[in-house]
Design a protein around this motif. Structure first.
Motif, PDB file in Angstrom:
ATOM      1  N   LEU A  84       0.170  17.536 -11.949  1.00 46.97           N
ATOM      2  CA  LEU A  84      -0.272  18.830 -11.420  1.00 46.97           C
ATOM      3  C   LEU A  84       0.797  19.899 -11.610  1.00 46.97           C
ATOM      4  O   LEU A  84       0.488  21.033 -11.993  1.00 46.97           O
ATOM      5  N   CYS A  85       2.040  19.548 -11.349  1.00 45.11           N
ATOM      6  CA  CYS A  85       3.143  20.503 -11.496  1.00 45.11           C
ATOM      7  C   CYS A  85       3.285  20.933 -12.954  1.00 45.11           C
ATOM      8  O   CYS A  85       3.418  22.120 -13.251  1.00 45.11           O
ATOM      9  N   ASP A  86       3.247  19.969 -13.873  1.00 48.39           N
ATOM     10  CA  ASP A  86       3.418  20.277 -15.292  1.00 48.39           C
ATOM     11  C   ASP A  86       2.296  21.140 -15.842  1.00 48.39           C
ATOM     12  O   ASP A  86       2.533  22.036 -16.646  1.00 48.39           O
ATOM     13  N   GLU A  87       1.073  20.867 -15.424  1.00 48.69           N
ATOM     14  CA  GLU A  87      -0.085  21.525 -16.030  1.00 48.69           C
ATOM     15  C   GLU A  87      -0.554  22.798 -15.321  1.00 48.69           C
ATOM     16  O   GLU A  87      -0.967  23.745 -15.967  1.00 48.69           O
ATOM     17  N   VAL A  88      -0.539  22.782 -13.980  1.00 43.87           N
ATOM     18  CA  VAL A  88      -1.090  23.933 -13.244  1.00 43.87           C
ATOM     19  C   VAL A  88      -0.154  24.462 -12.162  1.00 43.87           C
ATOM     20  O   VAL A  88      -0.539  25.340 -11.395  1.00 43.87           O
ATOM     21  N   ASP A  89       1.045  23.914 -12.096  1.00 43.33           N
ATOM     22  CA  ASP A  89       2.082  24.381 -11.177  1.00 43.33           C
ATOM     23  C   ASP A  89       1.646  24.377  -9.712  1.00 43.33           C
ATOM     24  O   ASP A  89       1.863  25.343  -8.978  1.00 43.33           O
ATOM     25  N   ILE A  90       0.990  23.278  -9.306  1.00 44.79           N
ATOM     26  CA  ILE A  90       0.657  23.091  -7.895  1.00 44.79           C
ATOM     27  C   ILE A  90       1.040  21.668  -7.493  1.00 44.79           C
ATOM     28  O   ILE A  90       1.337  20.832  -8.341  1.00 44.79           O
ATOM     29  N   THR A  91       1.002  21.411  -6.187  1.00 48.39           N
ATOM     30  CA  THR A  91       1.280  20.086  -5.656  1.00 48.39           C
ATOM     31  C   THR A  91      -0.025  19.369  -5.315  1.00 48.39           C
ATOM     32  O   THR A  91      -1.106  19.986  -5.279  1.00 48.39           O
ATOM     33  N   GLU A  97      -0.793  18.357  -2.400  1.00 47.29           N
ATOM     34  CA  GLU A  97      -1.274  18.959  -1.155  1.00 47.29           C
ATOM     35  C   GLU A  97      -2.070  20.234  -1.438  1.00 47.29           C
ATOM     36  O   GLU A  97      -3.098  20.483  -0.810  1.00 47.29           O
ATOM     37  N   MET A  98      -1.575  21.038  -2.373  1.00 46.19           N
ATOM     38  CA  MET A  98      -2.304  22.251  -2.746  1.00 46.19           C
ATOM     39  C   MET A  98      -3.660  21.895  -3.352  1.00 46.19           C
ATOM     40  O   MET A  98      -4.666  22.551  -3.068  1.00 46.19           O
ATOM     41  N   PHE A  99      -3.680  20.859  -4.179  1.00 44.46           N
ATOM     42  CA  PHE A  99      -4.956  20.416  -4.742  1.00 44.46           C
ATOM     43  C   PHE A  99      -5.930  20.056  -3.629  1.00 44.46           C
ATOM     44  O   PHE A  99      -7.106  20.412  -3.677  1.00 44.46           O
ATOM     45  N   GLY A 100      -5.451  19.343  -2.603  1.00 47.48           N
ATOM     46  CA  GLY A 100      -6.313  18.988  -1.477  1.00 47.48           C
ATOM     47  C   GLY A 100      -6.889  20.214  -0.792  1.00 47.48           C
ATOM     48  O   GLY A 100      -8.075  20.253  -0.448  1.00 47.48           O
ATOM     49  N   ALA A 101      -6.060  21.232  -0.623  1.00 48.35           N
ATOM     50  CA  ALA A 101      -6.531  22.467   0.011  1.00 48.35           C
ATOM     51  C   ALA A 101      -7.564  23.168  -0.878  1.00 48.35           C
ATOM     52  O   ALA A 101      -8.602  23.625  -0.384  1.00 48.35           O
ATOM     53  N   LEU A 102      -7.292  23.250  -2.175  1.00 47.94           N
ATOM     54  CA  LEU A 102      -8.225  23.917  -3.094  1.00 47.94           C
ATOM     55  C   LEU A 102      -9.557  23.170  -3.145  1.00 47.94           C
ATOM     56  O   LEU A 102     -10.630  23.796  -3.120  1.00 47.94           O
ATOM     57  N   ALA A 103      -9.497  21.840  -3.214  1.00 49.55           N
ATOM     58  CA  ALA A 103     -10.729  21.049  -3.255  1.00 49.55           C
ATOM     59  C   ALA A 103     -11.531  21.221  -1.968  1.00 49.55           C
ATOM     60  O   ALA A 103     -12.760  21.342  -2.001  1.00 49.55           O
ATOM     61  N   THR A 104     -10.838  21.260  -0.843  1.00 45.91           N
ATOM     62  CA  THR A 104     -11.517  21.438   0.444  1.00 45.91           C
ATOM     63  C   THR A 104     -12.181  22.804   0.516  1.00 45.91           C
ATOM     64  O   THR A 104     -13.344  22.918   0.930  1.00 45.91           O
ATOM     65  N   MET A 161       0.849  -1.209   0.000  1.00 44.89           N
ATOM     66  CA  MET A 161       0.000   0.000   0.000  1.00 44.89           C
ATOM     67  C   MET A 161       0.872   1.241   0.000  1.00 44.89           C
ATOM     68  O   MET A 161       0.569   2.222  -0.690  1.00 44.89           O
ATOM     69  N   GLY A 162       1.955   1.225   0.771  1.00 36.96           N
ATOM     70  CA  GLY A 162       2.873   2.355   0.800  1.00 36.96           C
ATOM     71  C   GLY A 162       3.513   2.602  -0.552  1.00 36.96           C
ATOM     72  O   GLY A 162       3.620   3.747  -0.999  1.00 36.96           O
ATOM     73  N   LEU A 163       3.935   1.528  -1.228  1.00 36.29           N
ATOM     74  CA  LEU A 163       4.524   1.683  -2.561  1.00 36.29           C
ATOM     75  C   LEU A 163       3.504   2.224  -3.564  1.00 36.29           C
ATOM     76  O   LEU A 163       3.820   3.090  -4.380  1.00 36.29           O
ATOM     77  N   ALA A 164       2.284   1.705  -3.505  1.00 35.65           N
ATOM     78  CA  ALA A 164       1.233   2.184  -4.403  1.00 35.65           C
ATOM     79  C   ALA A 164       0.957   3.666  -4.141  1.00 35.65           C
ATOM     80  O   ALA A 164       0.816   4.465  -5.077  1.00 35.65           O
ATOM     81  N   HIS A 165       0.908   4.039  -2.870  1.00 36.43           N
ATOM     82  CA  HIS A 165       0.671   5.439  -2.508  1.00 36.43           C
ATOM     83  C   HIS A 165       1.790   6.336  -3.043  1.00 36.43           C
ATOM     84  O   HIS A 165       1.528   7.388  -3.627  1.00 36.43           O
ATOM     85  N   LYS A 166       3.034   5.907  -2.862  1.00 33.05           N
ATOM     86  CA  LYS A 166       4.163   6.699  -3.363  1.00 33.05           C
ATOM     87  C   LYS A 166       4.098   6.849  -4.875  1.00 33.05           C
ATOM     88  O   LYS A 166       4.321   7.941  -5.412  1.00 33.05           O
ATOM     89  N   ARG A 167       3.798   5.767  -5.576  1.00 28.98           N
ATOM     90  CA  ARG A 167       3.714   5.826  -7.035  1.00 28.98           C
ATOM     91  C   ARG A 167       2.600   6.775  -7.478  1.00 28.98           C
ATOM     92  O   ARG A 167       2.778   7.557  -8.409  1.00 28.98           O
ATOM     93  N   PHE A 168       1.453   6.696  -6.803  1.00 31.17           N
ATOM     94  CA  PHE A 168       0.353   7.598  -7.154  1.00 31.17           C
ATOM     95  C   PHE A 168       0.747   9.049  -6.909  1.00 31.17           C
ATOM     96  O   PHE A 168       0.491   9.919  -7.732  1.00 31.17           O
ATOM     97  N   ARG A 169       1.375   9.323  -5.757  1.00 30.12           N
ATOM     98  CA  ARG A 169       1.779  10.698  -5.426  1.00 30.12           C
ATOM     99  C   ARG A 169       2.743  11.252  -6.467  1.00 30.12           C
ATOM    100  O   ARG A 169       2.616  12.403  -6.885  1.00 30.12           O
ATOM    101  N   VAL A 170       3.713  10.449  -6.881  1.00 31.42           N
ATOM    102  CA  VAL A 170       4.683  10.904  -7.880  1.00 31.42           C
ATOM    103  C   VAL A 170       3.969  11.236  -9.193  1.00 31.42           C
ATOM    104  O   VAL A 170       4.192  12.296  -9.782  1.00 31.42           O
ATOM    105  N   THR A 171       3.094  10.337  -9.623  1.00 31.45           N
ATOM    106  CA  THR A 171       2.358  10.546 -10.875  1.00 31.45           C
ATOM    107  C   THR A 171       1.461  11.784 -10.788  1.00 31.45           C
ATOM    108  O   THR A 171       1.451  12.620 -11.698  1.00 31.45           O
ATOM    109  N   ALA A 172       0.719  11.907  -9.702  1.00 26.59           N
ATOM    110  CA  ALA A 172      -0.201  13.036  -9.532  1.00 26.59           C
ATOM    111  C   ALA A 172       0.558  14.353  -9.407  1.00 26.59           C
ATOM    112  O   ALA A 172       0.190  15.353 -10.044  1.00 26.59           O
ATOM    113  N   ASN A 173       1.609  14.366  -8.597  1.00 25.42           N
ATOM    114  CA  ASN A 173       2.379  15.601  -8.441  1.00 25.42           C
ATOM    115  C   ASN A 173       2.994  16.047  -9.756  1.00 25.42           C
ATOM    116  O   ASN A 173       3.014  17.240 -10.058  1.00 25.42           O
ATOM    117  N   GLN A 174       3.483  15.093 -10.546  1.00 26.19           N
ATOM    118  CA  GLN A 174       4.086  15.444 -11.833  1.00 26.19           C
ATOM    119  C   GLN A 174       3.048  16.071 -12.769  1.00 26.19           C
ATOM    120  O   GLN A 174       3.296  17.100 -13.387  1.00 26.19           O
TER     121      GLN A 174
END
Length: 148
Positions: A34-41, A43-50, A19-32
């Motif tokens: 988000l960073c490439d397209e909208v320049d956020i992380t 964590e920032m997405f979580g704050a904006l969605a909230t 589960m930890g490895l899957a989580h890390k892989r997802f975070r890397v993919t998602a962060n990449q």
């Protein structure tokens, strides 16, 4: 069982390690993405969605919802303010120290674009699973975090 990811059988057989490895892989993919397209992380997405879902909450409430340390939430909010994604204003009622947070117009548009990106990332990430397997995984993970 074949050697999946690491040369340590005890870890290969550990659901929590996987589960930890899957989580890390997802975070890397998602962060990449988000960073490439909208320049956020992520964590920032979580704050904006909230804040999109709960406009005008306090910084402490945001911290509680995201289950983050107060100091980490403060840094997150400060970074979002610098990027003009969030505004913060002091309370005028009982708690004058509280910072009430809201999305800016840029924050709202960034959140919308980020939601689209995250849907694409999730679709790609979970493509190895059938819809039933994905639903089962979600149900089991939710059970693990709500039964504690």
């Amino acid at each position: 069982m074949p050697n999946l990811l690491v040369d340590v059988p005890e870890l290969n057989l550990s659901a929590s390690f996987m589960m930890g490895l899957a989580h890390k892989r997802f975070r890397v993919t998602a962060n990449q993405a988000l960073c490439d397209e909208v320049d956020i992380t992520l964590e920032m997405f979580g704050a904006l969605a909230t804040l999109d879902h709960h406009p005008g909450i306090t910084q402490q409430q945001l911290s509680d919802i995201l289950q983050r340390e107060r100091s980490a939430t403060k840094r997150l909010v400060d970074n979002c303010i610098k990027r003009e994604l969030i505004t913060a204003c002091k309370g005028e009622s009982e708690n004058k120290k509280a910072r009430y947070l809201s999305l800016t117009p840029l924050g709202s548009s960034t959140k919308e674009r980020s939601s689209q990106l995250m849907a694409e990332v999730r679709k790609q990430f979970f493509s190895a699973l059938s819809p039933e397997e994905e639903a089962t995984l979600y149900r089991l993970c939710r059970q693990l975090v709500t039964e504690q």
